[in-house]
Design a protein around this motif. Structure first.
Motif, PDB file in Angstrom:
ATOM      1  N   GLU A 166     -73.409  45.886 -82.739  1.00 25.59           N
ATOM      2  CA  GLU A 166     -74.721  45.521 -83.287  1.00 25.59           C
ATOM      3  C   GLU A 166     -75.822  46.420 -82.726  1.00 25.59           C
ATOM      4  O   GLU A 166     -76.713  46.851 -83.463  1.00 25.59           O
ATOM      5  CB  GLU A 166     -75.047  44.050 -82.985  1.00 25.59           C
ATOM      6  N   ALA A 167     -75.766  46.705 -81.431  1.00 19.86           N
ATOM      7  CA  ALA A 167     -76.781  47.558 -80.809  1.00 19.86           C
ATOM      8  C   ALA A 167     -76.713  48.975 -81.372  1.00 19.86           C
ATOM      9  O   ALA A 167     -77.755  49.602 -81.612  1.00 19.86           O
ATOM     10  CB  ALA A 167     -76.606  47.570 -79.297  1.00 19.86           C
ATOM     11  N   GLN A 168     -75.508  49.483 -81.605  1.00 18.36           N
ATOM     12  CA  GLN A 168     -75.377  50.830 -82.167  1.00 18.36           C
ATOM     13  C   GLN A 168     -75.861  50.879 -83.607  1.00 18.36           C
ATOM     14  O   GLN A 168     -76.503  51.848 -84.023  1.00 18.36           O
ATOM     15  CB  GLN A 168     -73.933  51.311 -82.052  1.00 18.36           C
ATOM     16  N   GLN A 169     -75.578  49.855 -84.384  1.00 20.81           N
ATOM     17  CA  GLN A 169     -76.049  49.821 -85.768  1.00 20.81           C
ATOM     18  C   GLN A 169     -77.572  49.744 -85.813  1.00 20.81           C
ATOM     19  O   GLN A 169     -78.215  50.426 -86.611  1.00 20.81           O
ATOM     20  CB  GLN A 169     -75.426  48.639 -86.525  1.00 20.81           C
ATOM     21  N   ASN A 170     -78.158  48.935 -84.936  1.00 19.42           N
ATOM     22  CA  ASN A 170     -79.613  48.821 -84.861  1.00 19.42           C
ATOM     23  C   ASN A 170     -80.240  50.148 -84.444  1.00 19.42           C
ATOM     24  O   ASN A 170     -81.240  50.587 -85.022  1.00 19.42           O
ATOM     25  CB  ASN A 170     -79.997  47.706 -83.875  1.00 19.42           C
ATOM     26  N   LEU A 171     -79.645  50.816 -83.453  1.00 23.22           N
ATOM     27  CA  LEU A 171     -80.137  52.120 -83.019  1.00 23.22           C
ATOM     28  C   LEU A 171     -80.041  53.138 -84.147  1.00 23.22           C
ATOM     29  O   LEU A 171     -80.977  53.898 -84.397  1.00 23.22           O
ATOM     30  CB  LEU A 171     -79.352  52.592 -81.798  1.00 23.22           C
ATOM     31  N   TYR A 172     -78.921  53.156 -84.844  1.00 25.91           N
ATOM     32  CA  TYR A 172     -78.734  54.080 -85.964  1.00 25.91           C
ATOM     33  C   TYR A 172     -79.814  53.865 -87.035  1.00 25.91           C
ATOM     34  O   TYR A 172     -80.385  54.825 -87.550  1.00 25.91           O
ATOM     35  CB  TYR A 172     -77.335  53.886 -86.557  1.00 25.91           C
ATOM     36  N   ASN A 173     -80.110  52.602 -87.339  1.00 24.09           N
ATOM     37  CA  ASN A 173     -81.135  52.285 -88.338  1.00 24.09           C
ATOM     38  C   ASN A 173     -82.525  52.747 -87.895  1.00 24.09           C
ATOM     39  O   ASN A 173     -83.343  53.135 -88.732  1.00 24.09           O
ATOM     40  CB  ASN A 173     -81.147  50.794 -88.642  1.00 24.09           C
ATOM     41  N   LYS A 174     -82.794  52.734 -86.599  1.00 28.20           N
ATOM     42  CA  LYS A 174     -84.095  53.183 -86.094  1.00 28.20           C
ATOM     43  C   LYS A 174     -84.186  54.711 -86.014  1.00 28.20           C
ATOM     44  O   LYS A 174     -85.274  55.267 -86.077  1.00 28.20           O
ATOM     45  CB  LYS A 174     -84.375  52.583 -84.721  1.00 28.20           C
ATOM     46  N   LEU A 175     -83.050  55.380 -85.870  1.00 29.86           N
ATOM     47  CA  LEU A 175     -83.043  56.850 -85.769  1.00 29.86           C
ATOM     48  C   LEU A 175     -83.099  57.541 -87.134  1.00 29.86           C
ATOM     49  O   LEU A 175     -83.592  58.659 -87.249  1.00 29.86           O
ATOM     50  CB  LEU A 175     -81.794  57.322 -85.023  1.00 29.86           C
TER      51      LEU A 175
END
Length: 183
Positions: A30-39
């Motif tokens: 979940e944290a990686q998906q959220n980070l990807y969406n912000k990048l």
């Protein structure tokens, strides 16, 4: 001997780099998906426009930085477009102290200023500034306590036994060079 600062790193989103995962401590799916969406908005103009319209928070590493003295604004250039932030003394000091590092900005977009038919400057408030860099002091401490091959094996997930060294050494040596030739 001190405890090694090794962390298990599992990449759930293949588009993220190890640097990004470690810098933002995105170790869960979940944290990686959220980070990807912000990048992503800083890499795609359509997603940058969408993030602006939603007043979203984005994370990016600028390709370059410039200062507009006329407007006291720091311009951060990304592949998707230009992001402008107010240049305060605190921001200037923080960036000046990290100028030789990899700097990531987390910003909230709030205004768009068109500068031509196809270009715009997106104004944003800085939420946070992150430094993605190596801790050379800690690395020197570890090299005083461990042999380099032990650290490499531990970093790859193997216990530094003679058997592991014998089987992994042929895979590790080509990573290093001497006189511009692989060992």
């Amino acid at each position: 001997m001190s405890e090694l600062p090794l962390i298990p790193l599992r990449k759930y989103v293949k588009e993220l780099s190890d640097e990004e995962i470690v810098t933002f401590q995105a170790f869960t799916k979940e944290a990686q998906q959220n980070l990807y969406n912000k990048l992503q908005p800083a890499k795609n103009p359509l997603l940058l426009e969408y993030a602006y319209r939603k007043h979203s928070t984005i994370i990016f590493k600028p390709e370059s930085i410039s200062i507009s003295h006329r407007f006291n604004t720091l311009y951060l250039y990304t592949p998707a477009g230009t992001i402008g932030v107010q240049l305060s003394d605190e921001v200037l000091e923080e960036i000046a102290n990290m100028q030789s590092s990899n700097i990531y900005f987390e910003c909230e977009l709030y205004k768009k200023i068109p500068v031509g038919i196809k270009n715009a400057i997106y104004l944003a408030n800085i939420v946070a500034i992150y430094e993605a860099d190596f801790d050379f002091d800690r690395a020197k401490e570890l090299l005083n306590e461990y042999k380099p091959y032990e650290l490499i094996l531990l970093g790859l997930g193997y216990k530094p036994t003679n058997e592991a060294l014998a089987s992994k050494l042929p895979l590790i040596l080509p990573l290093f060079q001497y006189n511009s030739r692989a060992i």
